[in-house]
Design an enzyme around this catalytic site. Structure first.
Site, mmCIF file in Angstrom:
data_model
loop_
_atom_site.group_PDB
_atom_site.id
_atom_site.type_symbol
_atom_site.label_atom_id
_atom_site.label_comp_id
_atom_site.label_asym_id
_atom_site.label_seq_id
_atom_site.Cartn_x
_atom_site.Cartn_y
_atom_site.Cartn_z
ATOM 1 N N HIS A 135 48.171 32.658 44.378
ATOM 2 C CA HIS A 135 47.768 34.039 44.111
ATOM 3 C C HIS A 135 46.304 34.266 44.442
ATOM 4 O O HIS A 135 45.494 33.336 44.427
ATOM 5 C CB HIS A 135 48.035 34.412 42.647
ATOM 6 C CG HIS A 135 47.335 33.531 41.651
ATOM 7 N ND1 HIS A 135 47.826 32.295 41.307
ATOM 8 C CD2 HIS A 135 46.198 33.694 40.952
ATOM 9 C CE1 HIS A 135 47.004 31.742 40.410
ATOM 10 N NE2 HIS A 135 46.002 32.563 40.187
ATOM 11 N N HIS A 141 43.082 36.846 43.245
ATOM 12 C CA HIS A 141 42.563 37.810 42.267
ATOM 13 C C HIS A 141 41.797 38.908 43.007
ATOM 14 O O HIS A 141 41.009 38.596 43.919
ATOM 15 C CB HIS A 141 41.563 37.137 41.325
ATOM 16 C CG HIS A 141 42.128 36.037 40.491
ATOM 17 N ND1 HIS A 141 42.429 36.203 39.163
ATOM 18 C CD2 HIS A 141 42.432 34.748 40.780
ATOM 19 C CE1 HIS A 141 42.874 35.057 38.670
ATOM 20 N NE2 HIS A 141 42.893 34.155 39.632
HETATM 21 P P1 AMP Z 1 44.344 31.225 37.881
HETATM 22 O O1 AMP Z 1 43.528 30.662 36.769
HETATM 23 O O2 AMP Z 1 43.597 31.515 39.135
HETATM 24 O O3 AMP Z 1 45.577 30.387 38.083
HETATM 25 O O4 AMP Z 1 44.749 32.665 37.391
HETATM 26 C C1 AMP Z 1 45.857 32.958 36.631
HETATM 27 C C2 AMP Z 1 45.671 34.382 36.190
HETATM 28 O O5 AMP Z 1 46.903 34.845 35.717
HETATM 29 C C3 AMP Z 1 44.649 34.568 35.061
HETATM 30 O O6 AMP Z 1 43.670 35.504 35.465
HETATM 31 C C4 AMP Z 1 45.489 35.080 33.898
HETATM 32 O O7 AMP Z 1 44.803 36.052 33.157
HETATM 33 C C5 AMP Z 1 46.691 35.676 34.610
HETATM 34 N N1 AMP Z 1 47.944 35.681 33.873
HETATM 35 C C6 AMP Z 1 48.470 34.676 33.122
HETATM 36 N N2 AMP Z 1 49.678 35.046 32.645
HETATM 37 C C7 AMP Z 1 49.918 36.302 33.119
HETATM 38 C C8 AMP Z 1 50.995 37.218 32.970
HETATM 39 N N3 AMP Z 1 52.081 36.931 32.245
HETATM 40 N N4 AMP Z 1 50.899 38.413 33.593
HETATM 41 C C9 AMP Z 1 49.804 38.730 34.333
HETATM 42 N N5 AMP Z 1 48.760 37.904 34.502
HETATM 43 C C10 AMP Z 1 48.815 36.706 33.902
#
Ligand code: AMP
Length: 144
Positions: free
Chosen positions: A104, A106
């Site tokens: 993903h 951001h």
């Molecule tokens: P990363 O640390 O780059 O893997 O980012 C994961 C992101 O996913 C973080 O910014 C979290 O806030 C977000 N996240 C975790 N669970 C969910 C969810 N159920 N829906 C939307 N975002 C999420």
């Protein structure tokens, strides 16, 4: 040999419709939705529909699709919130800060003088996420 993809990760569950998300956009290769622990107003995520863990195991074609969607989101959030700039972030493996092991990007609107909040900090109110998602969807519909 890199780490393996686990299809029980939370974004795989979102793609399968097993847990809810504030959907923003979808095409054949990608899906976009609101981050529930935003580092700033309008923080959203572009994810691949293919089972890639991160940039290390993804194909160049899948990354091209991801960047196209990331650019759409960046343009949309800038317009939706009249932002001064947009930060794009992408983490690979725990040492880099990755917490969800499904590829993903951001996308975070930025405003002069406003710092980013901590990564995976506080859960945002669902009504705020819904309202921001609607603004981004409107902007996406107005942007080529
Ligand atoms: P990363 O640390 O780059 O893997 O980012 C994961 C992101 O996913 C973080 O910014 C979290 O806030 C977000 N996240 C975790 N669970 C969910 C969810 N159920 N829906 C939307 N975002 C999420």
């Amino acid at each position: 040999m890199g780490q393996l993809y686990d299809d029980n990760n939370i974004f795989a569950k979102i793609l399968r419709g097993e847990i809810p998300s504030h959907k923003l956009y979808e095409d054949a290769d990608t899906y976009a939705f609101m981050d529930v622990m935003p580092q700033g107003k309008g923080h959203c995520l572009a994810i691949t529909k293919s089972p890639y863990r991160n940039i290390l195991d993804a194909t160049p074609d899948s990354l091209a699709a991801m960047i196209a969607t990331t650019q759409k989101l960046a343009r949309a959030v800038k317009a939706a919130f009249d932002a001064d700039g947009v930060t794009v972030m992408q983490f690979n493996e725990p040492a880099s800060g990755q917490t969800v092991f499904h590829l993903h990007f951001h996308v975070v609107p930025r405003f002069e003088g406003v710092a980013l909040k901590p990564h995976t900090g506080q859960m945002e109110d669902n009504a705020v996420l819904a309202a921001n998602a609607e603004k981004i969807r409107v902007a996406l519909s107005q942007i080529r």
